[in-house]
Each structure stands twice: as structure tokens, then as C-alpha cells.
Scaffold this motif. Sequence first.
Motif, short mmCIF file in Angstrom:
data_model
loop_
_atom_site.label_atom_id
_atom_site.label_comp_id
_atom_site.label_asym_id
_atom_site.label_seq_id
_atom_site.Cartn_x
_atom_site.Cartn_y
_atom_site.Cartn_z
N THR A 16 -11.61 1.41 -5.83
CA THR A 16 -10.93 0.43 -4.97
C THR A 16 -9.53 0.84 -4.55
O THR A 16 -8.93 0.18 -3.69
CB THR A 16 -10.81 -0.92 -5.70
OG1 THR A 16 -9.95 -0.75 -6.85
CG2 THR A 16 -12.17 -1.43 -6.15
N ASN A 17 -8.96 1.89 -5.15
CA ASN A 17 -7.60 2.33 -4.88
C ASN A 17 -6.54 1.33 -5.34
O ASN A 17 -5.36 1.45 -4.99
CB ASN A 17 -7.38 2.67 -3.40
CG ASN A 17 -8.07 3.96 -3.00
OD1 ASN A 17 -9.19 3.93 -2.51
ND2 ASN A 17 -7.43 5.07 -3.24
N ARG A 18 -6.92 0.33 -6.13
CA ARG A 18 -5.93 -0.59 -6.69
C ARG A 18 -5.08 0.13 -7.72
O ARG A 18 -5.60 0.83 -8.59
CB ARG A 18 -6.61 -1.80 -7.33
CG ARG A 18 -7.08 -2.85 -6.33
CD ARG A 18 -7.47 -4.13 -7.05
NE ARG A 18 -7.65 -5.23 -6.09
CZ ARG A 18 -8.82 -5.57 -5.56
NH1 ARG A 18 -9.90 -4.89 -5.88
NH2 ARG A 18 -8.89 -6.57 -4.69
N VAL A 19 -3.76 -0.06 -7.62
CA VAL A 19 -2.85 0.54 -8.59
C VAL A 19 -3.16 -0.03 -9.97
O VAL A 19 -3.44 -1.23 -10.12
CB VAL A 19 -1.39 0.25 -8.20
CG1 VAL A 19 -0.42 0.76 -9.27
CG2 VAL A 19 -1.07 0.88 -6.84
N LYS A 20 -3.10 0.82 -10.96
CA LYS A 20 -3.44 0.44 -12.33
C LYS A 20 -2.69 -0.82 -12.76
O LYS A 20 -1.46 -0.86 -12.78
CB LYS A 20 -3.08 1.59 -13.28
CG LYS A 20 -3.46 1.35 -14.73
CD LYS A 20 -3.01 2.48 -15.64
CE LYS A 20 -1.50 2.48 -15.83
NZ LYS A 20 -1.05 3.45 -16.86
N ASP B 11 -2.74 -6.61 -6.23
CA ASP B 11 -2.13 -6.72 -4.90
C ASP B 11 -1.42 -5.44 -4.47
O ASP B 11 -0.64 -5.44 -3.53
CB ASP B 11 -1.12 -7.87 -4.89
CG ASP B 11 -0.08 -7.77 -6.00
OD1 ASP B 11 -0.08 -6.75 -6.72
OD2 ASP B 11 0.73 -8.70 -6.15
N ALA B 12 -1.68 -4.34 -5.16
CA ALA B 12 -1.06 -3.06 -4.83
C ALA B 12 -2.12 -1.98 -4.77
O ALA B 12 -3.01 -1.91 -5.63
CB ALA B 12 0.01 -2.70 -5.86
N PHE B 13 -2.02 -1.10 -3.76
CA PHE B 13 -3.00 -0.04 -3.56
C PHE B 13 -2.27 1.28 -3.31
O PHE B 13 -1.11 1.30 -2.88
CB PHE B 13 -3.89 -0.35 -2.35
CG PHE B 13 -4.68 -1.62 -2.46
CD1 PHE B 13 -6.01 -1.60 -2.87
CD2 PHE B 13 -4.08 -2.85 -2.17
CE1 PHE B 13 -6.74 -2.77 -2.97
CE2 PHE B 13 -4.80 -4.03 -2.27
CZ PHE B 13 -6.14 -3.99 -2.68
N VAL B 14 -2.95 2.39 -3.56
CA VAL B 14 -2.41 3.70 -3.22
C VAL B 14 -3.52 4.50 -2.54
O VAL B 14 -4.68 4.47 -2.98
CB VAL B 14 -1.88 4.44 -4.47
CG1 VAL B 14 -2.95 4.62 -5.53
CG2 VAL B 14 -1.28 5.79 -4.08
N VAL C 151 0.86 -1.18 0.00
CA VAL C 151 0.00 0.00 0.00
C VAL C 151 0.89 1.23 0.00
O VAL C 151 1.73 1.40 0.89
CB VAL C 151 -0.94 0.03 1.22
CG1 VAL C 151 -1.85 1.26 1.14
CG2 VAL C 151 -1.77 -1.24 1.30
N ILE C 152 0.73 2.07 -1.00
CA ILE C 152 1.54 3.27 -1.15
C ILE C 152 0.80 4.43 -0.50
O ILE C 152 -0.30 4.80 -0.93
CB ILE C 152 1.81 3.55 -2.64
CG1 ILE C 152 2.57 2.37 -3.26
CG2 ILE C 152 2.58 4.84 -2.82
CD1 ILE C 152 2.24 2.12 -4.70
N ALA C 153 1.39 4.98 0.55
CA ALA C 153 0.77 6.08 1.29
C ALA C 153 1.83 7.14 1.57
O ALA C 153 1.98 7.63 2.69
CB ALA C 153 0.16 5.56 2.59
N THR C 154 2.58 7.47 0.52
CA THR C 154 3.77 8.31 0.66
C THR C 154 3.48 9.81 0.70
O THR C 154 4.39 10.60 0.93
CB THR C 154 4.73 8.04 -0.50
OG1 THR C 154 4.00 8.10 -1.74
CG2 THR C 154 5.37 6.67 -0.38
N GLY C 155 2.22 10.19 0.48
CA GLY C 155 1.90 11.60 0.47
C GLY C 155 2.42 12.29 -0.78
O GLY C 155 2.72 11.65 -1.80
#
Length: 397
Positions: free
Chosen positions: A275-279, A283-286, A101-105
Amino acid sequence: MANNKKRVVIIGGGAGGVVLANRLPKDEFDITIIDKQPYNYFLPWLLYIAFKGSRKPIKREIRSVLKPWVNFIQSGANVVNLQDRYVELESGKRLEYDYVVIATGASVDYSRVPGLDKVTEKFGNYHSNEDNAWRVWQTLNKMREGTLAVILAPGAYRCPPSPLEGVFLAEEFFRRRGLRDRVRIVFATFYPRPYPAEPMNELIEPLLKERGIDYVTFYTLDRIDPEKGVAYSMEGEELKFDSAIVIPPHVGVGIKYVPGDVLDSDGFVQADKFTNRVKGFDDAFVIGDASALPVAKTGVTAHLQAGVVAKILQGEDARNTGRTNCPFDVGYGLGTFVISDFYNPTIKYPINRINHLFKVAFAATYWDMLLYPELWDPVFESYFEATEPARIRHLYG
């Protein structure tokens, strides 16, 4: 005994990352947060450092707001390899995952506007860090006359109401100091109206006029000459100032992604808005400011998206509504909220003291809310349900 827990790596210890980590059950997930610095910041309070001189602490150690079973690694991420499912840390160590999960701001990019770095060094801003917010406070206290320009640079930026919040609080500052008739305040924006969403602008534009605040629309900042005190627009306008506070362009954090085409031209991660799933990846979200999604870059957005991702990871069929709920301080103890979702345009929500108190109360509960979602989630869910755009739009238009 085999460990069948799913490995979740969350990159970023801001509001979204922490909310998600604390919501995932420890018996199902092995959760790791990584962040290059040790603190979780309540960034909205930079506004009150800048315009009120507030000394309230705006940071706490990330470890202190995480559940005991959540792992924390203080490190930057060099590479997020979505194809081979690992995150490479600054040390070169690789963390393999089942879900990332990418939550880097977001970060600010002064290089996009020539002269912006020098203007920020001189006058400060309230969209980056504490030092720059204190520079704004010093700028206000030094001014006795002249023109204060608050300029919204083109591009993405954190918190849609924040540029005008600064304008209104600056006006209040000078009026309370008895200097209002000697200081001209002008707001310049690249949008066609002071606030981009028309229903909210119907409240805000008359308030600007009532308080004698000038504004310039269709003003696309091109460059600034800090020595001459002039900001130039792409449309050919010259805005002269004695002090200038510029909301800088925000961009994605500089991490390498494999494949690289998950990023847009500004470095934000592209994803499905529901869903916030990365394009291209299941198995990856942002979540939060790191995404390229057409939603407000706010802590509330990150919080709500984190809730959806937490449910998806636990096998539920959850979807974002696109809900925004941005508190909007218009000075003098008055406030409103910018409320909308994917299906309803911005509500013309009333300006009053109660709404300002809601903003202050939220700030007071912020870290408690991060650490104890089991206690605070029912409160926020009740609030969001009561203020659902479809429910209240007939009341306020």
C-alpha cells in the motif's frame, strides 16, 4: 460554503509526485506539491548525455506538467511531522494535511567512499546531474587508450540496468571511434554476477564476453586514490584505471521526520510494500526512490506506486504487485526490459531492436504522459497487462 476537500501535500515534483497529483480529482482533493527546485527532470536521459552527447532537454518546469488546479510551492521541507500532521517549509511555515505523500527521490552520498568526490569531479558520473553527465562525455572523448573502469559502489542506486547500460554504450562509443583495441573496459560490481538477477544475467554475461568487456564480481568498493588511478576493494583487490566512472551510493534526502524511526539506516522511508503506507501511519505514504521498499528505484516504479496511492486515497482497495519494467539499452540500437513482480522472478526477456525502440518512445512521451494521465494510462495499462510476468514467463523462462 465549507470546503470539505481533503488536503493532500506531496513532497517532491518528480515523476511519482506529479503523476499522483494529476490523477487526484479536483472536486475531492486540495492538492499541493512542494519541491525545493522548479524543475521536473527526466533522469534516465543522463545516460545519453554521458555516452551519446545528447543535447535533448531533460527538464521542464514542474508547474508546466501539473493540472491547473494543483498548487505548487517552490520550497524545501525541513520537517515532516507525521504525529502532528504537518510539513514545515524552509521559511518555517507549516502546511497541515489530511494526507501526506513523500516523493522526494534519492540523493547521492560521495562521502561513503573516500576519494569518490575527487574521482567524480575529474571523470563525472551519470547518476546525479547534467554537469557530471557531461563530464563523462568529455572523459570518453579524451581517451585514446588505457583502461576505463565502470564501478558500482555498494549500496542502493537508481535504475538496476544503468551501470551495465553505461558499460555497453562505452564499448559502442570506442568501437565506433576505432579505438576499441586500445581501450580496455572493465566493470566491477559487488554482486556475485554481472547482473544480479540470474535469468537476465544469462543474457548479459555472454554479451559482455562477446564484446570483450572484462568484469570483476564480489568487488566491494572501499576507497579510491584518484592520483594513483587505483580503486581498492574491501576484499583486497586493486583495480587500476586511467579513467573511472563510479555509480555512487544513493541515500534518502536529508529531511527530519517525526518520529525518526520511520527512516532506515540509509535515510529511506519504511513502508508497507503493498500500500506504500509509511510504517505506523494510515495517512502518510511514500512512493518512488524515497522508499526503503525492496523494489527497483525507477520512474516506472514511482508511476505504478502513484497509481495505487491515488486509488487508495479515493477509497479503493488497491495494492502494489511489485512490478518492475526497466528498459535496458545494450548498445547498437538493441535493448531488453527487466520485468518481474513480487510473485515472479525476473524474466529472461529477449534482446532486440523493438525493445530499444520502446525505450526511446517512452522517453519521447514522458512529459505528455505526466500531464495527461487520462490519455496515456490506458496505453500503459494495456502494455503492462500484455507483458505481465505471469503471462509471459512461459514464453521466455
